[in-house]
Enzyme design. Sequence first.
Site, short mmCIF file in Angstrom:
data_model
loop_
_atom_site.label_atom_id
_atom_site.label_comp_id
_atom_site.label_asym_id
_atom_site.label_seq_id
_atom_site.Cartn_x
_atom_site.Cartn_y
_atom_site.Cartn_z
N ASP A 65 12.71 62.02 -31.50
CA ASP A 65 11.85 61.78 -31.09
C ASP A 65 10.37 62.93 -30.59
OD1 ASP A 65 10.73 61.12 -27.46
OD2 ASP A 65 10.14 63.88 -27.54
N ASN A 73 -1.77 60.11 -27.54
CA ASN A 73 -1.97 59.58 -26.40
C ASN A 73 -3.81 59.86 -25.57
OD1 ASN A 73 -1.39 56.84 -27.54
ND2 ASN A 73 0.83 57.73 -25.66
N ASP A 82 -0.60 54.45 -30.98
CA ASP A 82 0.23 53.22 -31.81
C ASP A 82 -0.12 53.55 -33.72
OD1 ASP A 82 0.86 52.15 -29.63
OD2 ASP A 82 -0.65 49.92 -29.56
N GLU A 108 8.17 56.76 -27.48
CA GLU A 108 8.17 57.71 -29.22
C GLU A 108 9.97 57.64 -29.12
OE1 GLU A 108 8.35 61.06 -25.52
OE2 GLU A 108 7.04 58.46 -25.95
#
Length: 183
Positions: A65, A73, A82, A108
Amino acid sequence: EASHQCAAVGAVCLENALNRERLLYIGLIDLVTGCHNRRYLECRLAEAVAEAQRYGQPLSCLFVDVDHFKRVNDIYGHAAGDSVLQTIGNRIKSQLRASDVLGRYGGEEFAVLLPQTALEDAVQQAERLRQAIASAPVSLENGEGVGVTVSIGVAELQPSSAASAKKLGDHLLATADAALYKA
């Protein structure tokens, strides 16, 4: 003229076969990271569990993770997010053997199947992955670098002849996911 028709029919057949292969490929690949997707991972998981049971070999799973990914973000935007995911996928791939299976599980999170790998070796592999990911910032398109770390949960398959390969695989993933939360 008949040879031209045969050639045209052959070309159409070949194009159809290529398009079918492209669709199969797209259906098993995560388009953001280029890693396998969850569907592929779940198919390979059942196969890996069945193989581990058949040959009495260990099978371990890593659940990876990205730490504080929402912040990436929020600060840099989704395109940067991304890019971070793609870089992490590539860094994980670079540390794996050909027999290992990497898949983007969702958001993620990535999952890695490690055939013929006992828990102790899987923990060492997790540490190598953690270091490889944290070793250098991820370069963004704007030239900035973003430091990224991951948390990793590790689990080993517990053999059982009573449960199906699917149930055992699901339990392996759930155990690795639970270990991730502790990490």
